[in-house]
Design an enzyme around this catalytic site. Structure first.
Site, PDB file in Angstrom:
ATOM      1  CD  GLU A 136       1.088  -5.928  11.435  1.00  0.00           C
ATOM      2  OE1 GLU A 136       0.894  -4.961  11.279  1.00  0.00           O
ATOM      3  OE2 GLU A 136       0.047  -6.680  11.555  1.00  0.00           O
ATOM      4  CG  ASP A 175     -12.370  -0.832 -21.509  1.00  0.00           C
ATOM      5  OD1 ASP A 175     -13.569  -1.074 -21.753  1.00  0.00           O
ATOM      6  OD2 ASP A 175     -11.784  -1.932 -21.371  1.00  0.00           O
ATOM      7  NE  ARG A 214      -9.953  -4.766 -19.662  1.00  0.00           N
ATOM      8  CZ  ARG A 214     -11.091  -5.391 -19.840  1.00  0.00           C
ATOM      9  NH1 ARG A 214     -11.435  -6.672 -19.620  1.00  0.00           N
ATOM     10  NH2 ARG A 214     -11.683  -4.547 -20.869  1.00  0.00           N
ATOM     11  N   PRO A 256       0.862  -1.305  -0.061  1.00  0.00           N
ATOM     12  CG  PRO A 256      -0.014  -1.272   2.093  1.00  0.00           C
ATOM     13  CD  PRO A 256       0.624  -1.752   1.239  1.00  0.00           C
TER      14      PRO A 256
HETATM   15  N1  SAM Z   1       1.676  -2.941   7.263  1.00  0.00           N
HETATM   16  C1  SAM Z   1       1.633  -2.978   6.033  1.00  0.00           C
HETATM   17  C2  SAM Z   1       1.619  -1.272   5.831  1.00  0.00           C
HETATM   18  O1  SAM Z   1       0.708  -0.712   6.151  1.00  0.00           O
HETATM   19  O2  SAM Z   1       1.922  -0.829   4.836  1.00  0.00           O
HETATM   20  C3  SAM Z   1       0.363  -3.259   5.435  1.00  0.00           C
HETATM   21  C4  SAM Z   1       0.589  -5.036   5.445  1.00  0.00           C
HETATM   22  S1  SAM Z   1      -0.819  -5.703   4.589  1.00  0.00           S
HETATM   23  C5  SAM Z   1      -1.921  -6.358   5.889  1.00  0.00           C
HETATM   24  C6  SAM Z   1      -0.233  -7.171   4.014  1.00  0.00           C
HETATM   25  C7  SAM Z   1       0.167  -7.233   2.548  1.00  0.00           C
HETATM   26  O3  SAM Z   1      -0.922  -6.974   1.662  1.00  0.00           O
HETATM   27  C8  SAM Z   1       1.007  -6.171   2.141  1.00  0.00           C
HETATM   28  O4  SAM Z   1       2.505  -6.633   2.346  1.00  0.00           O
HETATM   29  C9  SAM Z   1       0.715  -6.137   0.674  1.00  0.00           C
HETATM   30  O5  SAM Z   1       1.776  -7.152   0.055  1.00  0.00           O
HETATM   31  C10 SAM Z   1      -0.654  -6.207   0.306  1.00  0.00           C
HETATM   32  N2  SAM Z   1      -1.284  -4.960   0.433  1.00  0.00           N
HETATM   33  C11 SAM Z   1      -2.335  -4.619   1.088  1.00  0.00           C
HETATM   34  N3  SAM Z   1      -3.044  -3.574   0.709  1.00  0.00           N
HETATM   35  C12 SAM Z   1      -2.364  -3.151  -0.503  1.00  0.00           C
HETATM   36  C13 SAM Z   1      -2.546  -2.115  -1.398  1.00  0.00           C
HETATM   37  N4  SAM Z   1      -3.330  -1.253  -1.196  1.00  0.00           N
HETATM   38  N5  SAM Z   1      -1.824  -2.327  -2.613  1.00  0.00           N
HETATM   39  C14 SAM Z   1      -1.015  -3.345  -2.669  1.00  0.00           C
HETATM   40  N6  SAM Z   1      -0.851  -4.408  -1.730  1.00  0.00           N
HETATM   41  C15 SAM Z   1      -1.189  -4.199  -0.643  1.00  0.00           C
END
Ligand code: SAM
Length: 243
Positions: A102, A154, A139, A75
């Site tokens: 995490e 699109d 796609r 994220p």
């Molecule tokens: N503690 C991390 C943070 O706040 O940045 C978030 C961990 S999340 C619960 C677990 C995993 O989900 C991340 O390591 C990532 O690979 C994926 N993930 C969660 N949200 C995401 C997003 N918006 N975009 C891409 N990957 C995401």
């Protein structure tokens, strides 16, 4: 988590036609202990578990090719969009690193060519974000969609949101399909669609319009839209209020 989306519809057909090959790897295959442990407690304490670096480094060592791009789903990454999907669609080999718990040990980031986010929210793992990137990218590979043009029409592809679509019946619960679409006049239909796409983008995503490449005809359509809106606003006395 991958089997359903990868085995359906467009993604399934793209693989069957050998336009893309998608392999899912289990991080546990690169562990060396009896319990195949991929996570550990965070240094410094705190809730939750952190994915260990070693399985990621070994996995990337095993999978990386000369042409690979390694994408880390997080994220905290660059926000995914159509332009990035277009770039990914031109690449020969992509490796998606999916987090859980995490997240990753910070050293895993050094493996990545790009860090990518699907939006400003957190989901529980990188699998769904990876599937979003895969679907949006596949796609765009030539030959994947039945009608070559359908991705080009699109939203975002031409810099605008897509125009409204209708299908039968022509009237449903007193909601009517616009007359022009029933007319068979293709020139007028094309103009109506372009105008609606411009109108919709102006209303919902004016930021896209600022960057879009607009033809002389588009500029004319936009001024028609703006003139009409200004007329409606002065008739209703609503000033500059936006719908
Ligand atoms: N503690 C991390 C943070 O706040 O940045 C978030 C961990 S999340 C619960 C677990 C995993 O989900 C991340 O390591 C990532 O690979 C994926 N993930 C969660 N949200 C995401 C997003 N918006 N975009 C891409 N990957 C995401």
């Amino acid at each position: 988590m991958f089997a359903g989306p990868l085995d359906q519809s467009i993604l399934r057909r793209a693989q069957e036609k050998h336009l893309v090959e998608i392999r899912v790897h289990d991080l546990r295959d690169w562990t060396h202990d009896r319990h195949r442990v991929v996570d550990d407690v965070p240094y410094g304490g705190g809730a939750g578990m952190v994915l260990k670096p070693e399985p990621f480094f070994e996995a990337v060592d095993a999978l990386r090719q000369d042409e690979s791009q390694v994408l880390l789903l997080t994220p905290q990454g660059e926000r995914f969009n159509h332009a990035m999907a277009c770039r990914l669609a031109e690449m020969r080999h992509l490796i998606f690193l999916c987090g859980r718990y995490e997240g990753f040990d910070e050293r895993v980031r050094t493996l990545a060519d790009r860090e990518v986010s699907i939006g400003d929210y957190v989901v529980s793992g990188g699998e769904l974000p990876a599937l979003v990137l895969i679907d949006a990218t596949v796609r765009l590979i030539p030959g994947v969609l039945g009608d070559e043009d359908s991705a080009g029409q699109d939203s975002f592809a031409g810099g605008l949101l897509d125009h409204p679509q209708y299908t039968r019946p022509p009237v449903y619960r007193e909601l009517r399909v616009p007359e022009v679409l029933l007319s068979g006049d293709h020139k007028q239909i094309r103009r109506w669609r372009r105008k609606e796409a411009l109108h919709r983008t102006l209303r919902r995503r004016p930021d896209l319009l600022d960057r879009a490449i607009l033809s002389v005809e588009d500029q004319g359509l936009l001024s028609e839209i703006r003139t009409k809106e200004e007329g409606e606003m002065s008739n209703t006395g609503r000033g500059h209020e936006h719908r």
